[in-house]
Design a protein around this motif. Structure first.
Motif, PDB file in Angstrom:
ATOM      1  N   ALA A 158      53.809  31.449  28.005  1.00  0.00           N
ATOM      2  CA  ALA A 158      54.730  30.424  28.497  1.00  0.00           C
ATOM      3  C   ALA A 158      54.157  29.807  29.760  1.00  0.00           C
ATOM      4  CB  ALA A 158      56.108  31.005  28.775  1.00  0.00           C
ATOM      5  N   PHE A 159      54.214  28.486  29.827  1.00  0.00           N
ATOM      6  CA  PHE A 159      53.797  27.748  31.015  1.00  0.00           C
ATOM      7  C   PHE A 159      54.867  26.723  31.342  1.00  0.00           C
ATOM      8  CE2 PHE A 159      52.058  23.746  32.663  1.00  0.00           C
ATOM      9  CZ  PHE A 159      51.505  24.182  33.865  1.00  0.00           C
ATOM     10  N   PHE A 160      55.269  26.683  32.612  1.00  0.00           N
ATOM     11  CA  PHE A 160      56.202  25.675  33.097  1.00  0.00           C
ATOM     12  C   PHE A 160      55.636  25.020  34.342  1.00  0.00           C
ATOM     13  CE2 PHE A 160      59.444  28.526  31.050  1.00  0.00           C
ATOM     14  CZ  PHE A 160      59.854  27.632  30.088  1.00  0.00           C
ATOM     15  N   SER A 161      55.812  23.712  34.438  1.00  0.00           N
ATOM     16  CA  SER A 161      55.525  22.983  35.673  1.00  0.00           C
ATOM     17  C   SER A 161      56.708  22.079  35.962  1.00  0.00           C
ATOM     18  CB  SER A 161      54.237  22.171  35.542  1.00  0.00           C
ATOM     19  OG  SER A 161      54.394  21.113  34.599  1.00  0.00           O
ATOM     20  N   ASN A 162      56.716  21.504  37.152  1.00  0.00           N
ATOM     21  CA  ASN A 162      57.892  20.717  37.550  1.00  0.00           C
ATOM     22  C   ASN A 162      57.569  19.258  37.822  1.00  0.00           C
ATOM     23  OD1 ASN A 162      56.451  21.400  39.843  1.00  0.00           O
ATOM     24  ND2 ASN A 162      58.248  21.896  41.092  1.00  0.00           N
ATOM     25  N   CYS A 163      56.663  18.716  37.000  1.00  0.00           N
ATOM     26  CA  CYS A 163      56.423  17.269  36.998  1.00  0.00           C
ATOM     27  C   CYS A 163      56.333  16.807  35.555  1.00  0.00           C
ATOM     28  CB  CYS A 163      55.134  16.924  37.741  1.00  0.00           C
ATOM     29  SG  CYS A 163      54.751  15.160  37.749  1.00  0.00           S
ATOM     30  N   ARG A 164      57.057  15.765  35.228  1.00  0.00           N
ATOM     31  CA  ARG A 164      57.011  15.200  33.878  1.00  0.00           C
ATOM     32  C   ARG A 164      55.811  14.254  33.799  1.00  0.00           C
ATOM     33  NH1 ARG A 164      62.146  12.979  30.369  1.00  0.00           N
ATOM     34  NH2 ARG A 164      60.988  11.706  28.887  1.00  0.00           N
ATOM     35  N   GLN A 165      54.673  14.853  33.529  1.00  0.00           N
ATOM     36  CA  GLN A 165      53.414  14.118  33.528  1.00  0.00           C
ATOM     37  C   GLN A 165      53.286  13.231  32.288  1.00  0.00           C
ATOM     38  OE1 GLN A 165      50.728  13.113  34.804  1.00  0.00           O
ATOM     39  NE2 GLN A 165      50.695  14.099  36.805  1.00  0.00           N
ATOM     40  N   THR A 166      52.261  12.395  32.281  1.00  0.00           N
ATOM     41  CA  THR A 166      51.986  11.575  31.105  1.00  0.00           C
ATOM     42  C   THR A 166      51.634  12.483  29.930  1.00  0.00           C
ATOM     43  OG1 THR A 166      49.614  11.394  31.540  1.00  0.00           O
ATOM     44  CG2 THR A 166      51.061   9.774  32.601  1.00  0.00           C
TER      45      THR A 166
END
Length: 374
Positions: A344-352
């Protein structure tokens, strides 16, 4: 609530630590380059947690921690779908049932024959249907709204990702069959029994709000821009079934450990092995998903790697049976049932999507590269 996975280390689980170190280095580099403020990653195998790390900031000025809850976006879809799997296990629905068998008014506008299987494999025919915010707290209005959806094409004739509409219908189905708020049903019947009630949240309570990472758009003029629509208490509480759940990476790695393990986690069995085999099967073959532009090999919630040259999110070198789901521009979770590994990987920017797809292919492939024979 005790977390269900015992902490271990890569070598003890026949995972090569070198690709995992590279994976973490890529995440650190992306944060340094300004692609997202913060992140979490987790890898588990055979019911144990091999890796769990957090990076950067959950909110600007606030460090990410092991307890930070990240917006899962469409990773939520598999958690929502699992509630329908449970109802099928209990004999309360069949995947071949028309939705209208359980929600009669859904038959309006030519939708009477759409099956639950078509709904969950993105073949329902109403991908652009909208559920307004007024429905988040008024589930009678929600039922009326989804029942009034109109068709854009003949159900079953195409595969086209439904970003939100299909899983709002799933929520209405859960409520129609159980008489219970879909969020409460998922928390009480899926997440709490697995020991994940603190790590995966569908419908956030006020007390949990300080743990929520903010979600941002890519930098403008050198600064991340908070996404106004998602960073509200109403959005957090709604538990939008196709994209509004929150989780930690270790929580979703554990959820996918349950799936990789044939429906059981740490002695708690939710699903039969046959059910997991069925819902992770490829029901759409190599048909192109018109939204994604590539075959997605849709199951009843997750999609699988398959054997096509290009894959979304799961890693090019993944075993064909690897299955999972992504969150728009920000995250991916998967399980490889052949090796018992989950990620599982989560980040907090809705990238392109261009950056996200390339990033996830690298991260997922590095995780697969770490898997050694038992």
């Amino acid at each position: 609530m005790a977390f269900p996975l015992t902490e271990s280390h890569p070598e003890a689980l026949n995972l090569d630590p070198r690709p995992l170190a590279r994976l973490c280095a890529v995440i650190e580099r992306h944060i340094a380059e300004g692609h997202h403020p913060g992140a979490q990653v987790a890898v588990a195998r055979h019911g144990k947690l091999a890796l769990f790390r957090h990076f950067g900031e959950a909110r600007l000025g606030t460090p990410a921690t092991a307890d930070s809850l990240f917006l899962m976006y469409s990773n939520t879809k598999v958690v929502t779908a699992s509630a329908l799997w449970l109802l099928a296990e209990e004999g309360r629905l069949r995947f071949s049932d028309p939705i209208a068998l359980h929600v009669p008014e859904f038959a309006a506008n030519g939708k009477g024959d759409i099956t639950i299987l078509q709904l969950l494999t993105h073949q329902g025919g109403f991908p652009s249907a909208v559920v307004p915010e007024a429905c988040w707290a008024d589930h009678a209005l929600l039922r009326q709204t989804v029942s009034a959806f109109t068709l854009e094409w003949t159900p079953g004739s195409r595969v086209q990702y439904h970003p939100a509409a299909a899983h709002w219908v799933s929520a209405v189905l859960i409520e129609a069959i159980t008489g219970q708020d879909f969020r409460a049903f998922i928390q009480e019947r899926i997440l709490a029994p697995l020991g994940l009630g603190d790590d995966v949240v569908i419908g956030m309570e006020d007390a949990q709000l300080p743990r929520a990472a903010e979600i941002y758009d890519p930098k403008q003029d050198g600064a991340f821009v908070p996404r106004a629509a998602e960073n509200t208490s109403a959005h957090h509480a709604a538990g939008i079934p196709g994209g509004g759940g929150y989780g930690t990476a270790r929580g979703m790695a554990a959820f996918y450990q349950m799936l990789a393990g044939g429906g059981a986690l740490n002695g708690t069995r939710l699903f039969s092995p046959r059910m997991i085999e069925f819902v992770t099967r490829n029901f759409t073959g190599d048909r192109i998903d018109d939204y994604m532009g590539i075959p997605m090999h849709r199951g009843l919630g997750p999609h699988s790697r398959g054997e096509t040259p290009v894959a979304r999110g799961l890693g090019t070198i993944a075993h064909p049976r690897t299955f999972g789901h992504g969150g728009v521009g920000s995250s991916y979770c998967w399980a490889d049932p052949t090796s018992g590994t989950s990620f599982a990987f989560f980040s907090n920017c809705r990238q392109t999507e261009v950056f996200h797809n390339q990033r996830m292919d690298v991260l997922s492939s590095l995780a697969h590269a770490a898997i050694l024979p038992d």
